[in-house]
Design a protein around this motif. Sequence first.
Motif, mmCIF file in Angstrom:
data_model
loop_
_atom_site.group_PDB
_atom_site.id
_atom_site.type_symbol
_atom_site.label_atom_id
_atom_site.label_comp_id
_atom_site.label_asym_id
_atom_site.label_seq_id
_atom_site.Cartn_x
_atom_site.Cartn_y
_atom_site.Cartn_z
ATOM 1 N N THR A 12 -4.867 -2.494 35.527
ATOM 2 C CA THR A 12 -3.433 -2.293 35.477
ATOM 3 C C THR A 12 -2.632 -3.463 36.350
ATOM 4 O OG1 THR A 12 -3.131 -0.761 37.407
ATOM 5 C CG2 THR A 12 -3.440 0.461 35.492
ATOM 6 N N LYS A 67 2.231 0.146 29.840
ATOM 7 C CA LYS A 67 2.259 1.029 31.260
ATOM 8 C C LYS A 67 3.554 1.305 31.629
ATOM 9 C CE LYS A 67 1.922 -0.793 34.994
ATOM 10 N NZ LYS A 67 3.037 -0.136 35.682
ATOM 11 N N GLU A 97 3.704 6.477 37.570
ATOM 12 C CA GLU A 97 2.376 5.731 37.302
ATOM 13 C C GLU A 97 1.284 6.865 37.601
ATOM 14 O OE1 GLU A 97 2.669 1.146 38.308
ATOM 15 O OE2 GLU A 97 2.319 2.246 39.679
ATOM 16 N N ARG A 98 1.387 7.490 38.726
ATOM 17 C CA ARG A 98 0.442 8.521 38.949
ATOM 18 C C ARG A 98 0.161 9.511 37.891
ATOM 19 N NH1 ARG A 98 2.658 8.740 44.182
ATOM 20 N NH2 ARG A 98 1.573 7.424 45.704
ATOM 21 N N ALA A 101 -1.402 7.597 34.814
ATOM 22 C CA ALA A 101 -3.020 7.099 35.233
ATOM 23 C C ALA A 101 -3.850 8.334 35.156
ATOM 24 C CB ALA A 101 -2.938 6.715 36.673
ATOM 25 N N ILE A 113 -10.842 2.088 37.979
ATOM 26 C CA ILE A 113 -9.787 1.346 37.960
ATOM 27 C C ILE A 113 -9.380 0.470 38.871
ATOM 28 C CG2 ILE A 113 -6.998 1.923 38.125
ATOM 29 C CD1 ILE A 113 -7.595 4.851 37.670
ATOM 30 N N SER A 115 -6.344 -1.967 40.036
ATOM 31 C CA SER A 115 -4.945 -2.082 40.028
ATOM 32 C C SER A 115 -4.460 -3.240 40.612
ATOM 33 C CB SER A 115 -4.076 -1.011 40.427
ATOM 34 O OG SER A 115 -2.784 -1.015 40.574
ATOM 35 N N CYS A 118 -0.162 -2.360 41.173
ATOM 36 C CA CYS A 118 0.535 -1.051 40.665
ATOM 37 C C CYS A 118 -0.135 0.198 41.386
ATOM 38 C CB CYS A 118 0.033 -0.786 39.288
ATOM 39 S SG CYS A 118 0.457 -2.195 38.280
ATOM 40 N N CYS A 121 -1.372 3.576 40.219
ATOM 41 C CA CYS A 121 -2.472 3.776 39.541
ATOM 42 C C CYS A 121 -3.783 4.082 40.245
ATOM 43 C CB CYS A 121 -2.750 2.590 38.693
ATOM 44 S SG CYS A 121 -1.338 2.292 37.370
ATOM 45 N N SER A 128 -11.393 3.241 42.764
ATOM 46 C CA SER A 128 -10.384 2.467 42.404
ATOM 47 C C SER A 128 -9.971 1.532 43.445
ATOM 48 C CB SER A 128 -9.020 3.280 42.302
ATOM 49 O OG SER A 128 -8.957 4.107 43.538
#
Length: 365
Positions: A12, A67, A97-98, A101, A113, A115, A118, A121, A128
């Motif tokens: 993202t 997005k 965004e949460r 995602a 993920i 990010s 972001c 995300c 992540s």
Amino acid sequence: MTSPSRPQLLVTVLDWGMGHATRTWPLIEHALGAGWRVHVASKGTALAWLQSRAEEMDQPHLTFHTKPGPDIKYAKRGNFWRIARQMPAFVSYVERERTWAQRMVQTLNLDAILSDNCYGCAVPGIPSVLMSHQLQIPTPKWLEGPARSVVQRWTQAFDEVWVPDLAPGETSLSGALADAQVHSHTQYIGVLSRLAKHKQPNSTQTWAKVGMVSGVEPHRSLMEAALRTWMADAEGPCLVIAGQPGGGTRQDGHITTWCDPTDAELASALQSAGTVVCRSGYSSQLDLAALGARAILIPTPGQPEQVLLGKLWSERFGFVCLTQRQLETGELPEHATGSLPKLEPNVRAFEHLSSWLHKAAAHPA
């Protein structure tokens, strides 16, 4: 329906200008080369630029998504307070965004993920990483503590934080911006630039003046107009890099315009210019550092981060930093000055990415 033969990575990208997109591209390429299917999500100019890069390659394992994100508006003057008034909307988009995602994880069966700035995300149970050089958002003194607390709260949703810079110290390119304790697993992954592989050991001058236009409107257009005036009486060919994906090229007398040059063309121009002028946006500075190139820096009005970075590079590395008004009135020196530390761009970033992807692929879904 995605193929189960490749692990699935979501990348993202913040869409404020193109800087976050350009610095993320080498990581996207590296992940594809490591055998991952990569889903890239952004919007606006950043998404358009990323899609234009993909058109140059035959890559069936790369897909794009839109997005959610706010459309930050800028003014000709007084940008700080205009941006500040839009921060509540930005915070609400982190929550959006949460939700987005989580839906992407379920739809695409994601394994990891990555990010770039972001903050929403990250999804519990999915490996992540947040990549950011802005661990301390530049604000007035009385807001520094609350701003740091907000960033710290958002970063805790991620397993790691990666900073595209050298470790804090005299050679750090981002200075105080990245020198803040917001996450216990913070890694400094070195200089990251898509131009690194096009560095030339020796370059001869091709262009008398090169101006690299960047940023969001209206300042992108204001900068371009000022650069053309600066180039008007130059002795020798000049180049405007307009930062407009898909815009082609044009010739106006001795001034050439490239709207969307290839990475090789851009790297060559920056290394073969008599004088370069560009923003002090961090991604532009990463490109300069990767190539060992000098430039006169012009912070975008009302963006405290660029003002801070311009001042830092002036004091630490000897670069010339001027205001946009000075650019508009032609108060530029004959040549750029400055010297950056010798470094190996992308090496450390690729090592961190390879290690993290290996662990993420082995992580139970």
